[in-house]
Motif scaffolding. Structure first.
Motif, mmCIF file in Angstrom:
data_model
loop_
_atom_site.group_PDB
_atom_site.id
_atom_site.type_symbol
_atom_site.label_atom_id
_atom_site.label_comp_id
_atom_site.label_asym_id
_atom_site.label_seq_id
_atom_site.Cartn_x
_atom_site.Cartn_y
_atom_site.Cartn_z
ATOM 1 N N ALA B 93 28.307 -17.706 0.821
ATOM 2 C CA ALA B 93 28.373 -16.312 1.177
ATOM 3 C C ALA B 93 27.653 -15.579 0.326
ATOM 4 O O ALA B 93 26.754 -14.734 0.830
ATOM 5 C CB ALA B 93 29.973 -15.865 0.994
ATOM 6 N N ASN B 94 27.376 -15.770 -1.081
ATOM 7 C CA ASN B 94 26.556 -15.198 -1.932
ATOM 8 C C ASN B 94 25.935 -16.248 -2.773
ATOM 9 O O ASN B 94 26.124 -17.438 -2.920
ATOM 10 C CB ASN B 94 27.436 -14.451 -2.813
ATOM 11 N N THR B 95 24.814 -15.789 -3.475
ATOM 12 C CA THR B 95 24.004 -16.577 -4.300
ATOM 13 C C THR B 95 24.827 -17.482 -5.328
ATOM 14 O O THR B 95 25.743 -16.798 -6.013
ATOM 15 C CB THR B 95 22.819 -15.990 -4.887
ATOM 16 N N GLY B 96 24.634 -18.611 -5.585
ATOM 17 C CA GLY B 96 25.570 -19.434 -6.453
ATOM 18 C C GLY B 96 26.883 -19.593 -6.265
ATOM 19 O O GLY B 96 27.722 -20.207 -7.005
ATOM 20 N N ASN B 97 27.367 -19.252 -4.985
ATOM 21 C CA ASN B 97 28.481 -18.957 -4.613
ATOM 22 C C ASN B 97 29.115 -20.549 -4.229
ATOM 23 O O ASN B 97 28.271 -21.410 -4.230
ATOM 24 C CB ASN B 97 29.107 -18.262 -3.813
ATOM 25 N N GLN B 98 30.435 -20.849 -3.767
ATOM 26 C CA GLN B 98 30.762 -21.948 -3.274
ATOM 27 C C GLN B 98 29.964 -22.474 -1.932
ATOM 28 O O GLN B 98 29.655 -21.567 -1.262
ATOM 29 C CB GLN B 98 32.238 -22.129 -2.854
ATOM 30 N N PHE B 99 29.822 -23.686 -1.801
ATOM 31 C CA PHE B 99 29.112 -24.099 -0.747
ATOM 32 C C PHE B 99 29.952 -24.944 0.253
ATOM 33 O O PHE B 99 30.900 -25.681 -0.295
ATOM 34 C CB PHE B 99 27.903 -24.889 -1.131
ATOM 35 N N TYR B 100 29.927 -24.751 1.195
ATOM 36 C CA TYR B 100 30.942 -25.111 2.279
ATOM 37 C C TYR B 100 30.116 -26.029 3.450
ATOM 38 O O TYR B 100 29.023 -25.862 4.158
ATOM 39 C CB TYR B 100 31.588 -24.188 3.101
ATOM 40 N N PHE B 101 30.642 -27.172 3.478
ATOM 41 C CA PHE B 101 29.755 -28.544 4.194
ATOM 42 C C PHE B 101 30.794 -28.703 5.420
ATOM 43 O O PHE B 101 31.620 -28.553 5.514
ATOM 44 C CB PHE B 101 29.758 -29.593 3.524
ATOM 45 N N GLY B 102 29.867 -28.967 6.625
ATOM 46 C CA GLY B 102 30.409 -29.639 7.663
ATOM 47 C C GLY B 102 30.617 -31.002 7.500
ATOM 48 O O GLY B 102 30.202 -31.693 6.367
ATOM 49 N N THR B 103 31.309 -31.816 8.255
ATOM 50 C CA THR B 103 31.682 -33.092 8.123
ATOM 51 C C THR B 103 30.328 -33.954 8.366
ATOM 52 O O THR B 103 30.490 -35.119 8.061
ATOM 53 C CB THR B 103 32.907 -33.736 8.978
#
Lengths: 117, 111
Positions: B93-103
């Motif tokens: 969502a934002n810089t340096g924020n959490q990263f969400y991955f697909g499988t």
């Protein structure tokens, strides 16, 4: 070329011993690094988020006393698997966030295969 | 509901085919979108990144983002056996924020 280096790429250790894995950002300062675990043919599992100069934030279910993370400098984070057991055998991958590059991207290391015998 | 959904495949195509890989997401705050390629027993390699909506092209690869549909795609033209790998989408969502991955989607290009 690689911007994040991980070492060692493979390590075999005996049960009960500890093993350290290093993750280095090669040409940028990484204020945040991430550690993942990946089982064969499965997706990445985030273990912890490491911020330089502060304690790591561990994901639920990850034992912080077993998986010690140190991020003492802007280019180096280490993961130490303490008192390793065969069930800790896995592929461990680090990634680093580069705030200086366009986009909000993270770069991965090559991964480290840990085998506990 | 997972933050990011990705069909795991496996996907098998003949050499030269156009490959379409897709992810859907639920968080409308995501603005940064990435595609990674992971060869067996290796760390993921960043292929492309995009910000907000639109297309981005790099050689045989094209990344598309449709924020209104919360849908991102990676197209591979003239697929090669060397493209055989697992492809992961990621977003934040934002810089340096959490990263969400697909499988990840496993792709095999058959010579």
């Amino acid at each position: 070329g690689a911007v994040v280096s991980q070492h060692p790429s493979r390590v075999i250790c005996k049960s009960g011993t500890s093993v350290k894995i290093e993750c280095r950002s090669l040409d940028f300062q990484a204020t945040t690094m991430f550690w993942y675990r990946q089982f064969p043919k499965q997706s990445l599992m985030l273990m912890a988020t490491s911020n330089e100069g502060s304690k790591a934030t561990y994901e639920q279910g990850v034992e912080k006393d077993k998986f010690l993370i140190n991020h003492a400098s802007l280019t180096l984070s280490t993961l130490t698997v303490t008192s390793a057991h065969p069930e800790d055998s896995s592929f461990y991958i680090c990634s680093a966030w580069d705030r200086g590059r366009p986009g909000n991207t993270i770069y991965f290391g090559e991964g480290s295969w840990l085998t506990v015998v | 509901q997972k933050e990011v959904e990705q069909d795991p495949g496996p996907l098998s195509v003949p050499e030269g085919a156009i490959v379409s890989l897709n992810c859907t997401y639920s968080n409308s705050a995501f603005q940064y979108f990435m595609w990674y390629r992971q060869y067996s027993r290796k760390g993921p390699e960043l292929l492309m990144y995009t910000y907000s909506s639109g297309n981005k092209e790099d050689g045989r690869f094209t990344a598309q983002v449709d924020k209104s549909s919360k849908y991102i795609s990676l197209f591979i033209r003239d697929s090669q056996p060397s493209d055989s790998a697992t492809y992961l989408c990621a977003m934040s969502a934002n810089t340096g924020n959490q990263f969400y991955f697909g499988t990840g989607t496993s792709l095999t290009v058959i010579p």
